[in-house]
Write an enzyme that holds these catalytic residues in place. Structure first.
Site, PDB file in Angstrom:
ATOM      1  CE  LYS A  69      -4.248  -1.760   2.034  1.00 18.09           C
ATOM      2  NZ  LYS A  69      -5.532  -1.719   3.017  1.00 18.09           N
ATOM      3  CG  ASP A  89      -9.305   1.060   3.581  1.00 19.47           C
ATOM      4  OD1 ASP A  89     -10.046   0.273   3.047  1.00 19.47           O
ATOM      5  OD2 ASP A  89      -7.966   1.100   4.004  1.00 19.47           O
TER       6      ASP A  89
END
Ligand SMILES: NC(=O)c1ccc[n+]([C@@H]2O[C@H](COP(=O)([O-])OP(=O)(O)OC[C@H]3O[C@@H](n4cnc5c(N)ncnc54)[C@H](OP(=O)(O)O)[C@@H]3O)[C@@H](O)[C@H]2O)c1
Length: 286
Positions: free
Chosen positions: A71, A108
């Site tokens: 990420k 998210d």
């Protein structure tokens, strides 16, 4: 699955990637929406992540998700970043644009908010302070999302106090007060709260339990857990027993996938019971 030569391609990169639920999730949507396309697990070693970022657009991929440990690398390797990814310092979704450039998103935060709104429709950001347990990547995403949604005050508590302080300092840029609370005082932090979010890995199968008495949490507060294995964590069970509205972690996982599929599937997909059932079935096989 029958693919044509024009099949829309997407996938998830990670190392290892075999645990990822994303192929199941996006595979369900490809089938459900009758889209000619496929979503593949792509095992990419850390030393090959740059190569993958160069190759995938040239191989016709319309985008990909990014899981552990890529990420942060993804944040660095995309050609441009959506402001939410910029604020969160991590990218979990990469879109290939028409000109071949890559755009990094972090979904998210919006996934968490969409799940909260779906499972606790009466919750309002103005209802009062939110308490977040944890100071990792998930806590940052939830913190940014809640502050952007207008939560008036945030309390952050984490086992490692420096991480809570550092995150509180970072989140203070959003304008509302963000208070780091010592881990030992986490129960006191629940007084007057309208929302409690567990963003630690405590309570997950194989991890230690989360020790937290909810006595000081107001009756109308909503309790959310990002952990989704088990689906009903001991925190959610205790909260439900006290009459709190609860928000399970699987919802965030499902909702965070929507922007990616909207791009590579070409359809805004539904988060519904059929999708949830499909993921629960995959989880039950583990
Ligand atoms: N539902 C979803 O879609 C979704 C999305 C993202 C994450 N998650 C879940 O959210 C959780 C956190 O993810 P993350 O990416 O933020 O992970 P992370 O960056 O590794 O952070 C882990 C957090 O858990 C805390 N923690 C770990 N072990 C602990 C212990 N024994 N006692 C007290 N605190 C402990 C850590 O505290 P220290 O700082 O002290 O180490 C840290 O705050 C995981 O369970 C993950 O599966 C769910």
């Amino acid at each position: 699955m029958l693919l044509s030569g024009k099949a829309r391609l997407a996938g998830v990169i990670g190392w290892p990637v075999g645990h990822s639920l994303s192929p199941r999730l996006h595979g369900h949507w490809f089938e459900r929406h009758g889209v000619d396309g496929a979503y593949l697990p792509l095992p990419v070693r850390p030393e090959d992540v740059e190569l993958a970022f160069r190759a995938l657009p040239r191989l016709g991929f319309l985008g990909w998700n990014v899981t552990v440990p890529h990420k942060e690398a993804a944040f660095r390797l995309v050609d441009e970043r959506h402001p939410a990814a910029e604020r969160m310092g991590a990218v979990n979704t990469v879109l290939v644009l028409e000109d071949g450039r890559t755009r990094g998103l972090n979904t998210d935060g919006i996934g968490f908010l969409a799940s909260l709104r779906a499972q606790a429709p009466a919750w309002s950001s103005a209802a009062g302070p939110a308490v977040i347990l944890g100071a990792g990547g998930a806590a940052r995403a939830v913190g940014v999302a809640l502050l952007e949604a207008g939560v008036p005050r945030l309390r952050l508590t984490n086992r490692t106090p420096e991480r809570a302080r550092a995150l509180a300092h970072e989140l203070a840029a959003f304008g509302a007060p963000v208070e780091p609370v010592p881990w030992a005082d986490r129960e006191a932090a629940l007084s007057g709260a309208a929302l409690l979010v567990n963003a630690t890995s405590l309570g997950m199968t194989g991890q230690p339990p989360l020790e937290l008495r909810l006595d000081r949490l107001p009756a109308e507060a909503v309790v959310a857990d990002l952990v989704y294995v088990p689906l009903e964590t001991p925190l959610l069970a205790a909260a439900r027993a006290r009459g709190h509205t609860t928000v399970e972690g699987l919802g965030m996982l499902l909702h965070q996938a929507v922007p990616g599929f909207a791009h590579w599937g070409g359809v805004v997909p539904e988060v519904d019971e059929a999708l949830r059932g499909c993921l629960l079935e995959a989880l039950s096989r583990r």
